[in-house]
Design an enzyme around this catalytic site. Structure first.
Site, PDB file in Angstrom:
ATOM      1  N   GLU A 436       0.810  -1.426   0.020  1.00 30.94           N
ATOM      2  CA  GLU A 436       0.079  -0.402   0.015  1.00 30.94           C
ATOM      3  C   GLU A 436       0.432   0.967   0.063  1.00 30.94           C
ATOM      4  OE1 GLU A 436      -2.553  -0.519   2.924  1.00 30.94           O
ATOM      5  OE2 GLU A 436      -3.535  -2.436   2.289  1.00 30.94           O
ATOM      6  N   GLU A 512      -4.475  -9.260   0.593  1.00 32.93           N
ATOM      7  CA  GLU A 512      -4.491  -8.867   2.009  1.00 32.93           C
ATOM      8  C   GLU A 512      -6.194  -8.824   1.877  1.00 32.93           C
ATOM      9  OE1 GLU A 512      -1.882  -5.619   3.895  1.00 32.93           O
ATOM     10  OE2 GLU A 512      -3.306  -4.580   5.012  1.00 32.93           O
TER      11      GLU A 512
END
Length: 823
Positions: A436, A512
């Site tokens: 991210e 994720e």
């Protein structure tokens, strides 16, 4: 023929491997473990040989100075906007890094000898598996090296800094953790092992071998070994290498001689007939034992453990291991070990991994940093695939004092160390270059991703590369996602099909997933599916219907994996609760200081959600689990839904013998597809029984939960009857308050005090409550919903660890654990 080869190899080992022509060991390696001195705070000239450190605290490495607390709201307060969670306005964050005092400077010092040291013929390397953080290492008062990233392993040749006789060498390490340097609890100190490696001048350097298996089949496999050599340029070198199976039998052998070209490794190729392939179901391991000879003298002996397996990525089909398509049933984990903090411990890791294996988990993502080598070795042995990930940020900051400060100068060095460290481990099937990262949305972000992926391809062409991406619109438009070997999406389940259609890889990995939140044995009414639910007690419901604003329930990920051949499976956030990131209570909601994302809580006790995953993932054993507990004195006559998690297709629920009807898994909704739910049941004290039916409609299993009476005694259950008497091994003990007939009392919250004696010592306590501020290292703690976990550690002598647990008005618990000397 094979017998003759084995005899020859054993004879060779006896004659040559242990010692060189001078009768000295060609290679020695030992830990700097005991007799360290530690001081928390700055010390002027802390590296000085003249400094008197006798008043410093005496510690054993691995050591995490911050886990001893105390917990405090003031520790690392952060006024920030968490951009990866979609926040645009900064707010005060409490407990984001666990509410523990990890910020500051710490010094460590110890002394060591190098036996039979010869400065002209020997080389000595210090290797650190991890030091948190900004490590400056001094040897005999002089700076040896600096390594800023606290999660990575690093090493340095310190030969020239040692005393000429090799004795009484002093190593000092200065560490510093800055405020706002992490988004979770990073730990503090020398939290992983420190090694001294002594070799001859010509030797295999740290991480100097690289093994690949270019061809794999059931009948034969090729093994390629590349061995780098230090100080051998231009010399004629003879390498004798034997490939051994798990039983120590020689299955292949080569002896080659060649002149070493400058900077080029020595290459050997082997053929293994009828190889035992590595997989999660059969984690077969081999080792390559190599001896290095120069001018007839043995200068080094080196062993590399590996596995024979083939990894491939197939468009539209996904991940293939040994020629078979499979979908990841994985979890993400941070590196802390709950009440033990960041200090690495093999038995604690093994306990965690065994819990995951029983759930049916087959993969681990190291989020978001390099793992300890002990974790990777255990995944090799137990059969868990790994995605190893180095960074949570690149050149653009998430945290004021995060890794972005070092990225330009250190990223390639950190990547090279990580890859060379773990590229021989068969459990490692994929590299991730980041998580991210804000860079994913910058115009040139794809260039940084390409730079990092190219390093992976250069250092290890055998494995694919991914990245955990959460800004789907950015990465689909700017070329970031399309250049990766494997596009990994963090959450965003509603964008999977779009990503599949637009990306050239024709694949999507759930890098994720979920971020469902729950507190063990806490149940909230009414039962509703909703994000960002907040309650006065700062807990989340264990009905597994609550999640964070950016995330989803597990059922969505299950369906994506089942319904689309191009999905590659998932890595759930997270396998275990961890210190820090107390979402959804992270905005000034102290005392929360640990996550609630875990399938297993901070005390290593499975939550209800564990059995939801197990019902789908564990294909070897049946699962039948009822929730909630059935002790609700204030809910008589009130609607109290009952959920059942099971691999069976249907089940019938009975309350005090009265049928509540049969529920069958259907595709009417995602929840009904994976859970059996009786939403309208009314609570009455007594007995809840569920009878599960198989595909033919026949009763196959049953489970009963009863209303608990008044707490009567403390019960302790050890996970193992005996443990190794090595001074390191831990025993995990479940502690419960039960009634007279042994039912767990789910509302018991009394203080339990422990006495540990005999052949072991008290280590830590945890109860899994994310709001609990009691110290992990004091031998007393309150129960959380009737349970907690006690951890004890063996001494270095065989005997019995005697444990006594006391709580007011309850019968005390007594337990004995045997400790055994291991050869």
């Amino acid at each position: 023929m094979r017998l003759l080869r084995t005899i020859y190899f054993l004879f060779f080992l006896f004659l040559f491997v242990p010692r060189n022509s001078n009768g000295q060991s060609a290679r020695q390696s030992f830990l700097l473990e005991k007799n360290w001195r530690f001081f928390q705070g700055e010390v002027a000239q802390g590296e000085s040989m003249a400094l008197d450190d006798r008043t410093w605290e005496k510690v054993t490495i691995p050591h995490d100075w911050a886990i001893f607390g105390p917990f405090d709201r003031a520790h690392d307060l952060q006024d920030v906007a968490v951009t990866q969670n979609g926040e645009k306005k900064s707010t005060v964050k409490t407990g984001r890094t666990g509410g523990l005092p990890y910020v500051g400077v710490g010094w460590y010092r110890t002394r060591f000898d190098v036996p039979q040291f010869e400065p002209t013929n020997k080389r000595v390397v210090l290797k650190f598996d991890g030091a948190m953080s900004e490590a400056r290492v001094y040897v005999n008062g002089k700076e040896a090296f600096f390594w800023p990233y606290g999660y990575n392993a690093f090493h340095c040749d310190v030969t020239e800094l040692l005393h000429k006789d090799g004795r009484n060498n002093m190593v000092a390490v200065r560490l510093e953790n800055k405020a706002q340097s992490s988004r979770w609890y990073p730990g503090a100190g020398l939290y992983r092992n420190v090694h001294v490696i002594v070799t001859d001048k010509i030797h295999v350097p740290v991480w100097g071998t690289y093994i690949t298996t270019p061809f794999v089949s059931d009948s034969v496999a090729s093994v390629k070994l590349e061995t780098s050599l230090k100080n051998a340029d231009g010399k004629s070198v003879r390498l004798v290498t034997s490939i051994l199976d798990a039983e120590g039998r020689v299955v292949a052998q080569k002896e080659n001689q060649q002149k070493i070209n400058y900077g080029k490794p020595f290459v050997q190729n082997f053929e293994v007939i009828k190889p035992a392939l590595w997989s999660p179901e059969a984690p077969n391991l081999y080792s390559a034992s190599t001896q290095v000879f120069v001018d007839g003298k043995l200068t080094d002996s080196f062993e590399t453990r590996f596995g024979i397996r083939e990894v491939r990525i197939i468009a539209d089909r996904g991940f293939m291991l040994n020629g078979k398509i499979r979908k990841f049933q994985g979890v993400c984990n941070h590196h802390d070990l709950g009440p033990l903090g960041a200090a690495i411990n093999v038995s604690a890791l093994r306990y965690q991994l065994q819990l995951l294996k029983d759930m049916g988990c087959d993969a681990v993502r190291t989020a978001h940093n390099m793992p300890a080598p002990e974790l990777v070795a255990l995944c090799d042995e137990l059969g868990l695939m790994m995605m190893i990930e180095p960074f949570d940020e690149w050149d653009i900051a998430k945290c004021k004092n995060g890794y972005h400060r070092f990225f330009a100068d250190w990223a390639e060095r950190d990547m090279v160390n990580m890859i060379r460290h773990f590229r021989n481990n068969p459990s490692v099937v994929m590299w991730s270059i980041g998580n991210e990262v804000p860079t994913q949305c910058s115009a040139d972000g794809y260039k940084v991703a390409s730079f990092l992926q190219d390093i992976c391809h250069r250092e290890d062409p055998s494995r694919p590369v991914t990245c955990g991406m959460d800004q789907v619109s950015c990465v689909l438009e700017n070329g970031f996602a399309s250049l990766l070997d494997v596009p990994g999406l963090n959450y965003r389940t509603h964008r999977y099909e779009e990503a599949y259609a637009k990306l050239p890889q024709n694949l999507v990995l759930g890098s994720e997933t979920a971020s469902t939140v729950s507190s063990r044995s806490v149940y909230k009414f009414p039962v509703v599916k909703k994000g960002d639910m907040l309650y006065p007690d700062h807990q989340s419901s264990s009905y597994d219907m609550e999640y964070c604003s950016w995330s989803n329930l597990p059922d969505e990920d299950f369906a994506l994996a089942e319904d689309h051949h191009w999905t590659m499976g998932q890595f759930v956030w997270t396998g275990f609760d961890y210190l820090g990131e107390p979402s959804p209570y992270d905005t000034d909601a102290w005392p929360n200081h640990s996550s609630m994302f875990g399938i297993i809580d901070l005390a290593s006790i499975p939550k209800d959600r564990y059995y939801l995953y197990r019902s789908l993932w564990n294909k070897k054993e049946h699962t039948l689990h009822i929730l909630p507990h059935w002790t609700w004195p204030d809910r008589v006559g009130k609607q109290t839904p009952v959920f059942v998690y099971t691999d069976y297709p249907s089940a019938e629920l009975f309350i005090n013998g009265k049928s509540q009807g049969i529920q069958r898994k259907t595709k009417n909704s995602l929840q009904e597809r994976y859970r059996l739910m009786w939403m309208n049941t009314l609570y009455e004290p007594g007995e809840v029984k569920v009878v599960a039916y198989d595909e033919s409609g026949k009763p196959a299993a049953e489970k009963i939960v009863r209303t608990a009476g008044k707490p009567f005694q403390i019960k302790m259950d050890a996970m193992h009857d005996s443990i190794a008497a090595d001074g390191r091994t831990l025993a995990y003990i479940r502690v419960k308050a039960v009634d007279k007939v042994g039912n767990l009392c789910p509302h018991a919250d009394g203080l339990v005090q422990f006495e540990v004696g005999g052949a072991g010592t008290f280590k830590a306590l945890a109860n899994g409550d994310p709001t609990n501020l009691e110290a992990f290292q004091k031998p007393q703690m309150h129960l959380f919903n009737g349970e907690l976990t006690l951890i004890v550690q063996s001494d270095e002598k065989s005997g019995k660890i005697r444990i006594r647990a006391k709580s007011k008005d309850l019968k005390e618990g007594v337990l004995t654990i045997q400790t055994v000397l291991v050869p």
